[in-house]
Design a protein around this motif. Structure first.
Motif, PDB file in Angstrom:
ATOM      1  N   UNK A 289       0.915  -1.393   0.073  1.00 43.36           N
ATOM      2  CA  UNK A 289      -0.022   0.110   0.021  1.00 43.36           C
ATOM      3  C   UNK A 289       0.927   1.359  -0.156  1.00 43.36           C
ATOM      4  N   UNK A 290       1.724   1.338   0.859  1.00 43.44           N
ATOM      5  CA  UNK A 290       2.811   2.435   1.015  1.00 43.44           C
ATOM      6  C   UNK A 290       3.533   2.679  -0.418  1.00 43.44           C
ATOM      7  N   UNK A 291       3.961   1.516  -0.969  1.00 46.52           N
ATOM      8  CA  UNK A 291       4.734   1.804  -2.171  1.00 46.52           C
ATOM      9  C   UNK A 291       3.831   2.211  -3.231  1.00 46.52           C
ATOM     10  N   UNK A 292       2.620   1.832  -3.249  1.00 51.77           N
ATOM     11  CA  UNK A 292       1.625   2.187  -4.181  1.00 51.77           C
ATOM     12  C   UNK A 292       1.374   3.690  -4.252  1.00 51.77           C
ATOM     13  N   UNK A 293       1.181   4.178  -3.079  1.00 50.85           N
ATOM     14  CA  UNK A 293       0.856   5.674  -2.682  1.00 50.85           C
ATOM     15  C   UNK A 293       2.081   6.364  -3.056  1.00 50.85           C
ATOM     16  N   UNK A 294       3.419   5.879  -2.693  1.00 55.76           N
ATOM     17  CA  UNK A 294       4.665   6.739  -3.278  1.00 55.76           C
ATOM     18  C   UNK A 294       4.581   6.942  -4.597  1.00 55.76           C
ATOM     19  N   UNK A 295       4.412   5.774  -5.331  1.00 52.50           N
ATOM     20  CA  UNK A 295       4.529   5.658  -6.793  1.00 52.50           C
ATOM     21  C   UNK A 295       3.495   6.473  -7.479  1.00 52.50           C
ATOM     22  N   UNK A 296       2.339   6.512  -6.655  1.00 48.67           N
ATOM     23  CA  UNK A 296       1.385   7.198  -7.536  1.00 48.67           C
ATOM     24  C   UNK A 296       1.280   8.745  -7.012  1.00 48.67           C
ATOM     25  N   UNK A 297       2.407   9.400  -6.256  1.00 49.25           N
ATOM     26  CA  UNK A 297       2.322  10.777  -5.687  1.00 49.25           C
ATOM     27  C   UNK A 297       1.517  11.098  -4.907  1.00 49.25           C
ATOM     28  N   UNK A 298       0.936  10.148  -3.995  1.00 50.21           N
ATOM     29  CA  UNK A 298      -0.011  10.512  -3.025  1.00 50.21           C
ATOM     30  C   UNK A 298       0.610  10.589  -1.553  1.00 50.21           C
ATOM     31  N   UNK A 299       2.257  10.052  -1.359  1.00 50.93           N
ATOM     32  CA  UNK A 299       2.730   9.903  -0.277  1.00 50.93           C
ATOM     33  C   UNK A 299       4.170  10.362  -0.562  1.00 50.93           C
ATOM     34  N   UNK A 300       4.466  11.575   0.169  1.00 51.57           N
ATOM     35  CA  UNK A 300       5.807  12.157   0.067  1.00 51.57           C
ATOM     36  C   UNK A 300       6.274  11.877   1.752  1.00 51.57           C
ATOM     37  N   UNK A 301       7.908  11.646   1.608  1.00 52.95           N
ATOM     38  CA  UNK A 301       8.328  11.778   3.080  1.00 52.95           C
ATOM     39  C   UNK A 301       9.596  12.365   2.902  1.00 52.95           C
ATOM     40  N   UNK A 302      10.175  12.841   4.253  1.00 53.64           N
ATOM     41  CA  UNK A 302      11.398  13.508   4.402  1.00 53.64           C
ATOM     42  C   UNK A 302      12.192  12.954   5.463  1.00 53.64           C
ATOM     43  N   UNK A 303      13.448  12.642   4.700  1.00 53.17           N
ATOM     44  CA  UNK A 303      14.422  12.146   5.407  1.00 53.17           C
ATOM     45  C   UNK A 303      15.352  13.192   6.201  1.00 53.17           C
ATOM     46  N   UNK A 304      15.544  13.070   7.199  1.00 51.12           N
ATOM     47  CA  UNK A 304      16.791  13.948   7.948  1.00 51.12           C
ATOM     48  C   UNK A 304      18.149  12.800   8.117  1.00 51.12           C
ATOM     49  N   UNK A 305      19.021  13.165   7.267  1.00 48.91           N
ATOM     50  CA  UNK A 305      20.052  12.214   7.164  1.00 48.91           C
ATOM     51  C   UNK A 305      21.318  12.836   7.789  1.00 48.91           C
ATOM     52  N   UNK A 306      22.002  12.170   8.785  1.00 48.33           N
ATOM     53  CA  UNK A 306      23.223  12.659   9.223  1.00 48.33           C
ATOM     54  C   UNK A 306      24.500  11.636   8.941  1.00 48.33           C
ATOM     55  N   UNK A 307      25.627  12.118   8.574  1.00 55.60           N
ATOM     56  CA  UNK A 307      26.762  11.218   8.051  1.00 55.60           C
ATOM     57  C   UNK A 307      27.505  10.878   9.269  1.00 55.60           C
ATOM     58  N   UNK A 308      27.888   9.520   9.289  1.00 52.11           N
ATOM     59  CA  UNK A 308      28.620   9.032  10.239  1.00 52.11           C
ATOM     60  C   UNK A 308      28.233   8.333  11.350  1.00 52.11           C
ATOM     61  N   UNK A 309      28.866   7.009  11.434  1.00 54.76           N
ATOM     62  CA  UNK A 309      28.659   6.297  12.768  1.00 54.76           C
ATOM     63  C   UNK A 309      28.936   6.967  14.009  1.00 54.76           C
ATOM     64  N   UNK A 310      30.098   7.565  14.091  1.00 55.61           N
ATOM     65  CA  UNK A 310      30.491   8.069  15.237  1.00 55.61           C
ATOM     66  C   UNK A 310      29.608   9.074  15.679  1.00 55.61           C
ATOM     67  N   UNK A 311      28.700   9.701  14.873  1.00 54.39           N
ATOM     68  CA  UNK A 311      27.675  10.565  15.421  1.00 54.39           C
ATOM     69  C   UNK A 311      26.264  10.268  16.062  1.00 54.39           C
ATOM     70  N   UNK A 312      26.378   8.633  16.104  1.00 55.96           N
ATOM     71  CA  UNK A 312      25.254   8.252  16.326  1.00 55.96           C
ATOM     72  C   UNK A 312      24.601   8.862  17.711  1.00 55.96           C
ATOM     73  N   UNK A 313      25.465   8.765  18.804  1.00 59.05           N
ATOM     74  CA  UNK A 313      24.971   9.156  20.127  1.00 59.05           C
ATOM     75  C   UNK A 313      24.497  10.656  20.219  1.00 59.05           C
TER      76      UNK A 313
END
Length: 335
Positions: A289-313
């Protein structure tokens, strides 16, 4: 092979401290028959990380002192001795805060690569947050056209998806988020009907203005005073999918807000706590269902991506102060 991995050094008291976890280097064993070696691409940072670090009653065993920190992960198979799993395959599921993981694959599944969709968006939507939003809203919230849905932590990984599914199902959707930028995003980009900036607005007064006839569904992720204001305005037979209580996770002596139970009785509210793994046998349903909504343009999401395993904590702490904007991921290696 040498790997880097965060291990739990002690249980946090209050906020997570740098010394609560330790980044160590260790040698991985050779693969046994039935195992795979996963190069981690993304680590998912989620509010439940703080629960796993504690020894409170919870839905999984706590992470043991000295053990690798548990996490949702996405990675690429770089060696396999497991039938049916080939090198180069993208897998997602339960893993560790590490750059490489040896696994028998018990808690990992293939992650589809959607045409035109970045891997971070696919993982950040179809993995744990997507099913959490899907089953929490549809199975527990049971939205109907014309109903009013309130979503706390609306700009976070789960909240942004909940609100959009609510719109797909014909609801009026009111988000609650911290800061004007987040509120503008969920209204202007994701299509919420309104959003309350809890840092700069009176939440109760805003709810009275935006939902004068009351609230049918409260998708609750925050708890505390914000939850109180929403519950005060629930309609008869309202539904409350209780996904999280992040405002209390770092409290040394957490207390419950008083005074709900008479109101819950009089308004006949249905409140159900849930964990996404409750619905694991149906993950294929939510993924389709989620993939269908994404591919159909009904579902957008935003990711907050931070680089580096050392920064996890340092990065995971931002979940509890509202410092993230979207689904929070650590990028460990290039996609």
């Amino acid at each position: 092979m040498i790997r880097k991995v965060w291990k739990l050094a002690r249980r946090p008291v209050g906020d997570i401290a740098d010394s609560d976890l330790e980044l160590v280097t260790e040698t991985l064993p050779d693969l046994a028959e039935g195992q795979i070696l996963l190069q981690v691409i993304y680590i998912s940072l989620d509010p439940t990380n703080r629960i796993w670090m504690s020894d409170m009653e919870q839905y999984m065993p706590p992470v043991a002192i000295g053990a690798p920190m548990r996490a949702g992960v996405c990675g690429r198979v770089i060696a396999s001795r497991k039938p049916g799993v080939s090198e180069g395959q993208i897998m997602a599921g339960l893993g560790e805060w590490a750059d490489h993981i040896v696994s028998d694959g018990s808690f990992l599944s293939p992650l589809p690569e959607l045409p035109g969709v970045p891997l971070a968006a696919t993982y950040g939507t179809l993995a744990l947050v997507g099913p959490t939003a899907y089953f929490g809203l549809l199975d527990i919230g049971q939205p109907k056209p014309g109903e009013t849905l309130v979503v706390s932590a609306a700009a976070g990984g789960v909240g942004q998806i909940v609100g959009q599914i609510g719109k797909i199902k014909g609801c009026k959707v009111i988000g609650i988020a911290g800061g004007r930028a987040k509120c503008d995003y969920v209204v202007n980009e994701l299509g919420f009907d309104a959003c309350i900036d809890y840092k700069n607005e009176d939440v109760g007064a805003a709810l009275d203005r935006l939902a004068p006839d009351g609230i049918d569904i409260n998708f609750e992720q925050v708890g505390g005073p914000i939850m109180v204001e929403v519950l005060k305005r629930m309609k008869l037979f309202g539904r409350v999918p209780l996904c999280g209580m992040i405002s209390t996770y770092n409290d040394v002596n957490p207390t419950e807000e008083p005074g709900f139970w008479t109101m819950i009785l009089m308004r006949r509210l249905a409140i159900r706590g849930f964990i996404v793994t409750d619905f694991a046998p149906r993950f294929a349903e939510s993924g389709a269902a989620l993939a269908g909504w994404m591919l159909g343009g009904q579902l957008k999401t935003r990711q907050d991506i931070r680089p580096g395993l050392e920064n996890a904590v340092a990065t995971v702490r931002e979940l509890y102060t509202g410092g993230n904007f979207g689904k929070l991921l650590i990028e460990v290696s290039a996609p």
